[in-house]
Design an enzyme around this catalytic site. Structure first.
Site, PDB file in Angstrom:
ATOM      1  N   HIS A 161      13.781  -0.613 -54.104  1.00 46.08           N
ATOM      2  CA  HIS A 161      13.179  -1.786 -53.490  1.00 46.08           C
ATOM      3  C   HIS A 161      12.274  -2.471 -54.521  1.00 46.08           C
ATOM      4  O   HIS A 161      11.854  -1.847 -55.499  1.00 46.08           O
ATOM      5  CB  HIS A 161      12.295  -1.402 -52.297  1.00 46.08           C
ATOM      6  CG  HIS A 161      12.997  -0.662 -51.203  1.00 46.08           C
ATOM      7  ND1 HIS A 161      14.180  -1.080 -50.653  1.00 46.08           N
ATOM      8  CD2 HIS A 161      12.645   0.469 -50.530  1.00 46.08           C
ATOM      9  CE1 HIS A 161      14.545  -0.241 -49.690  1.00 46.08           C
ATOM     10  NE2 HIS A 161      13.631   0.710 -49.599  1.00 46.08           N
ATOM     11  N   CYS A 170       9.021   4.658 -47.089  1.00 40.14           N
ATOM     12  CA  CYS A 170       8.966   4.438 -48.539  1.00 40.14           C
ATOM     13  C   CYS A 170       8.257   3.133 -48.883  1.00 40.14           C
ATOM     14  O   CYS A 170       7.430   3.079 -49.814  1.00 40.14           O
ATOM     15  CB  CYS A 170      10.372   4.457 -49.131  1.00 40.14           C
ATOM     16  SG  CYS A 170      11.529   3.286 -48.373  1.00 40.14           S
TER      17      CYS A 170
END
Length: 338
Positions: A221, A141
Site C-alpha cells: 500500500h 495494516c
C-alpha cells in the site's frame, strides 16, 4: 515460556507463528488449517509446528495428503495461554465462543470489527490498554502504518487534523483470484473510508479523515498524508523524530528506493524472510511543511507490518512486560527489525 496457539496459518498467521517462535519467552504450541495445502505441509514438514485441523470432518483429507495432524483446533486452544486468531475476517464472533469456553485469552486481527473485543491495539499508542486483558484486536495494516508515523509526529507537531489518501494494493501476491486487473477502484466510493475511525480506536481524540482506492498491484500500500499542525516545527524536526522511531524507516528515492517494487527488492537484499518489510518506509524527500500543514508519503507492506504488533500484544495481555518500549525492543531484536 508462554504457550501461544495460532488459529489460521495463512498470510498473517504463518508470519506471526515465525515471529513468536523467534522470541525467547514464548513458544508456538500449534497452528491450524481447515484443509490440506502447501501451507499445511510446510508448517509440519519444514517449520515443525504441530498442526491442528479446524474441520474435524476433513481429517481423512489430511491423511490422504500425508500431512500429520496433532488434533483439532479445540484441542490446541485448550492447551494455550493465548490464541492469536488469524482466521479470515468475520469468523471472529464464532471463534470467540470457543475461546471463552476454554477460558483462554485471544488476539484478533484488523479484519474483525473493534466492537468484537471493545479494545484495539497498537504497540506505540496504547499498549497499556490491553495489559492483562482477555481479548484485543491488532488494528489493520493501514491503521498500523498510519499510527506508526502519526503518533510520534503528534508529540512534537500537536496535530489539528489529518487527511490521508491510501493507494491500496488490489490483492496480496498469492491472491490470483482477486483484485482489479486493469482498473483503479474507489475503495469504498463513499468518503470518508473506515480507516480514519479505526485509527481513532488507538489514537484517542485524533481528527482524521481518509479515503482509499485499489490499484492493480500486489506489492504494497502507499499513503499520502496531509496534517494540519498547531506547533511551529521544522522539516528537520520531523525527520529527526522519524529517524529515531523504531519500526519506521526513512528512505530516499535518490538512492534508488523510489517505488514499492524497489522497497521490496531492498527487503530481499536485507535477507528478510518472505521479503517482509515490518518497518513503515517514509520517503524523506516527501516530508514538507507548507503554511502550517505537514505533508509526507509512506508505504506499507500489508503482509507483515502488523506481525511485531501481535508479539507485543501477547506480552501485554499475558502481563509479561508492562513497559511497551521494552517489549518493542525485545520483539525487534528477535525479528531483526531496525
Amino acid at each position: 515460556m508462554k504457550a501461544v496457539a495460532i488459529n489460521g496459518y495463512g498470510t498473517i498467521g504463518k508470519r506471526v507463528a515465525d515471529a513468536v517462535a523467534a522470541q525467547d519467552d514464548m513458544e508456538v504450541i500449534g497452528v491450524s488449517k481447515t484443509r490440506p495445502s502447501f501451507e499445511a505441509k510446510t508448517a509440519v514438514d519444514i517449520k515443525g509446528y504441530p498442526l491442528y485441523i479446524g474441520k474435524p470432518e476433513n481429517e481423512g483429507l489430511f491423511k490422504e495428503a500425508g500431512i500429520e495432524i496433532a488434533g483439532t483446533v479445540q484441542d490446541m486452544v485448550e492447551a494455550a495461554d493465548i490464541v492469536v486468531d488469524c482466521t479470515p475476517g468475520k469468523f471472529g464472533a464464532s471463534n470467540m465462543e470457543m475461546y471463552k469456553k476454554a477460558g483462554v485469552k485471544a488476539i484478533y486481527q484488523g479484519g474483525e470489527a473493534h466492537d468484537l473485543t471493545g479494545r484495539s491495539f497498537n504497540s506505540f499508542a496504547n499498549y497499556e490498554e490491553s495489559y492483562g486483558a482477555d481479548y484485543t484486536r491488532v488494528v489493520s495494516c493501514n491503521t498500523t502504518g498510519l499510527t506508526r508515523t502519526l503518533y510520534p509526529l503528534n508529540k512534537i507537531c500537536d496535530i489539528k487534523k489529518v487527511r490521508a489518501v491510501m493507494v491500496r494494493r488490489g490483492a496480496d501476491s498469492n491472491d490470483d483470484k482477486k483484485g482489479p486487473i486493469n482498473a483503479i477502484v474507489p475503495n469504498p466510493p463513499k468518503v470518508p473510508s473506515h480507516h480514519g475511525p479505526d485509527v481513532a480506536t488507538v489514537m484517542k481524540g485524533i481528527d482524521i479523515t481518509t479515503m482509499a482506492l485499489l490499484v492493480p498491484t500486489t506489492l504494497m500500500h502507499q499513503h499520502n498524508i496531509m496534517a494540519e499542525i498547531n506547533n511551529d516545527v521544522s522539516v528537520d524536526d520531523c525527520i529527526d523524530v522519524l529517524e529515531k522511531r523504531s519500526r519506521v524507516m526513512l528512505v530516499e528515492a535518490e538512492e534508488g528506493l523510489g517505488s514499492t517494487a524497489k522497497l521490496l527488492e531492498y527487503a530481499k537484499d536485507l535477507g528478510r524472510s518472505r521479503t517482509d518489510l515490518y518497518e513503515i518506509p517514509v520517503w524523506k524527500e516527501s516530508i514538507n511543511i507548507v503554511d502550517g500543514e505537514l505533508f509526507y508519503m509512506q508505504a506499507v507492506h500489508q503482509e507483515s507490518d502488523v506481525v511485531p504488533e501481535n508479539v507485543d500484544a501477547i506480552r501485554s495481555m499475558l502481563e509479561m512486560e508492562k513497559d511497551n518500549e521494552k517489549s518493542i525492543v525485545k520483539t525487534n531484536k528477535a525479528m531483526g527489525i531496525f
